[in-house]
Design a protein around this motif. Structure first.
Motif, short mmCIF file in Angstrom:
data_model
loop_
_atom_site.label_atom_id
_atom_site.label_comp_id
_atom_site.label_asym_id
_atom_site.label_seq_id
_atom_site.Cartn_x
_atom_site.Cartn_y
_atom_site.Cartn_z
N ASN A 30 37.16 33.32 47.80
CA ASN A 30 37.24 34.48 48.68
C ASN A 30 38.61 35.15 48.55
OD1 ASN A 30 35.66 35.93 50.76
ND2 ASN A 30 37.38 35.38 52.07
N ASP A 31 39.66 34.35 48.64
CA ASP A 31 41.03 34.84 48.55
C ASP A 31 41.27 35.49 47.18
OD1 ASP A 31 43.70 34.96 49.82
OD2 ASP A 31 44.30 33.65 48.16
N ALA A 37 40.67 42.64 44.17
CA ALA A 37 40.38 43.99 44.66
C ALA A 37 41.67 44.77 44.89
CB ALA A 37 39.55 43.93 45.93
N ILE A 38 42.65 44.12 45.50
CA ILE A 38 43.94 44.77 45.75
C ILE A 38 44.60 45.14 44.44
CG2 ILE A 38 46.28 44.38 46.64
CD1 ILE A 38 44.92 42.66 48.88
N LEU A 39 44.58 44.23 43.48
CA LEU A 39 45.19 44.49 42.18
C LEU A 39 44.49 45.65 41.47
CD1 LEU A 39 47.18 43.85 39.91
CD2 LEU A 39 45.59 42.12 39.10
N CYS A 40 43.16 45.63 41.45
CA CYS A 40 42.43 46.71 40.80
C CYS A 40 42.68 48.06 41.48
CB CYS A 40 40.93 46.40 40.75
SG CYS A 40 40.51 45.12 39.55
N ASP A 53 40.33 42.10 30.78
CA ASP A 53 40.24 40.67 31.12
C ASP A 53 39.32 40.43 32.33
OD1 ASP A 53 42.06 40.16 29.09
OD2 ASP A 53 43.79 40.10 30.44
N PHE A 54 39.33 41.36 33.27
CA PHE A 54 38.57 41.17 34.50
C PHE A 54 37.07 41.43 34.32
CE2 PHE A 54 42.63 42.72 36.78
CZ PHE A 54 43.21 41.48 36.66
N GLY A 55 36.70 42.37 33.49
CA GLY A 55 35.31 42.78 33.33
C GLY A 55 34.31 41.65 33.20
N PRO A 56 34.54 40.70 32.29
CA PRO A 56 33.56 39.62 32.10
C PRO A 56 33.44 38.66 33.30
CG PRO A 56 35.11 39.69 30.26
CD PRO A 56 35.59 40.65 31.31
N LEU A 57 34.42 38.65 34.16
CA LEU A 57 34.41 37.70 35.29
C LEU A 57 33.38 38.06 36.35
CD1 LEU A 57 38.28 37.32 35.77
CD2 LEU A 57 36.73 35.80 34.53
N GLU A 71 30.26 39.15 48.94
CA GLU A 71 30.65 40.49 49.40
C GLU A 71 32.05 40.85 48.92
OE1 GLU A 71 30.05 42.02 53.33
OE2 GLU A 71 28.18 40.91 53.54
N LYS A 72 32.96 39.89 48.98
CA LYS A 72 34.33 40.15 48.49
C LYS A 72 34.32 40.36 46.98
CE LYS A 72 36.29 39.94 52.45
NZ LYS A 72 36.53 41.20 53.13
N ALA A 73 33.42 39.68 46.27
CA ALA A 73 33.30 39.88 44.83
C ALA A 73 32.81 41.30 44.54
CB ALA A 73 32.36 38.84 44.23
N LEU A 74 31.88 41.78 45.35
CA LEU A 74 31.42 43.16 45.18
C LEU A 74 32.53 44.15 45.49
CD1 LEU A 74 27.82 42.83 46.64
CD2 LEU A 74 28.40 43.46 44.28
N ASP A 75 33.36 43.85 46.49
CA ASP A 75 34.52 44.70 46.79
C ASP A 75 35.45 44.76 45.57
OD1 ASP A 75 33.67 45.21 49.40
OD2 ASP A 75 34.95 43.65 50.28
N ALA A 76 35.68 43.61 44.97
CA ALA A 76 36.55 43.55 43.78
C ALA A 76 35.92 44.32 42.62
CB ALA A 76 36.82 42.10 43.38
N LEU A 77 34.61 44.17 42.45
CA LEU A 77 33.91 44.91 41.39
C LEU A 77 34.03 46.41 41.62
CD1 LEU A 77 32.05 45.13 38.91
CD2 LEU A 77 30.11 44.87 40.49
N ILE A 78 33.84 46.84 42.83
CA ILE A 78 33.94 48.27 43.15
C ILE A 78 35.35 48.78 42.84
CG2 ILE A 78 33.95 49.93 45.08
CD1 ILE A 78 31.53 48.22 46.20
N ALA A 79 36.36 48.02 43.21
CA ALA A 79 37.74 48.42 42.91
C ALA A 79 37.96 48.47 41.40
CB ALA A 79 38.72 47.44 43.56
N PHE A 80 37.40 47.49 40.68
CA PHE A 80 37.49 47.46 39.22
C PHE A 80 36.84 48.70 38.62
CE2 PHE A 80 35.00 46.48 35.37
CZ PHE A 80 36.01 46.19 34.48
N LEU A 81 35.64 49.02 39.06
CA LEU A 81 34.92 50.17 38.51
C LEU A 81 35.62 51.49 38.81
CD1 LEU A 81 31.26 49.03 39.26
CD2 LEU A 81 32.41 49.09 37.02
#
Length: 138
Positions: A30-31, A37-40, A53-57, A71-81
């Motif tokens: 979770n952390d 997400a913050i980094l992206c 590097d992040f894309g495949p994760l 849900e946090k993973a989706l938040d990170a994905l959204i930030a990545f995209l």
């Protein structure tokens, strides 16, 4: 949060992203997703090599069995995209597969975030993959 949890999270921050995102402890995962997400969100150059590097994760992270972590993973994905460019489309197939398999029947907020991720894939010109996944999920 107990001092033991705080210590675990602090130690986990030293691990590579993949180990943190796939850690056995849900609090670490979770952390890690929150940090990612913050980094992206802070990346302003869509050609930043970290994005590659992040894309495949995300294929594994959005399929997390723990709903809050997912849900946090989706938040990170959204930030990545939002940070990425069309080059991120190379990850669309496997990530969309995982979203269809794990995120479209969950909590309403999870479904909403999955839909946002799909729309961002479309913006990144991964429309064909998106349409195929939607057709297969129906």
């Amino acid at each position: 949060m107990s001092t033991e949890d705080e210590k675990l999270l602090k130690e986990a921050k030293k691990l590579p992203w993949e180990e943190r995102l796939l850690h056995k402890n849900w609090k670490v995962r979770n952390d890690a997703n929150i940090d990612l997400a913050i980094l992206c969100d802070s990346i302003t150059d869509p050609k930043d090599p970290r994005l590659r590097d992040f894309g495949p994760l995300f294929r594994k992270t959005v399929a997390d069995s723990n709903a809050p972590v997912q849900e946090k993973a989706l938040d990170a994905l959204i930030a990545f995209l939002r940070a990425a460019d069309a080059d991120a489309g190379r990850y669309a197939k496997e990530v969309c597969d995982a979203i269809v398999a794990k995120c479209l029947t969950g909590r309403p907020k999870t479904v909403e975030k999955a839909q946002i991720a799909f729309l961002l894939w479309v913006e990144l010109e991964a429309t064909e993959v998106f349409l195929i996944e939607m057709e297969e999920s129906m």
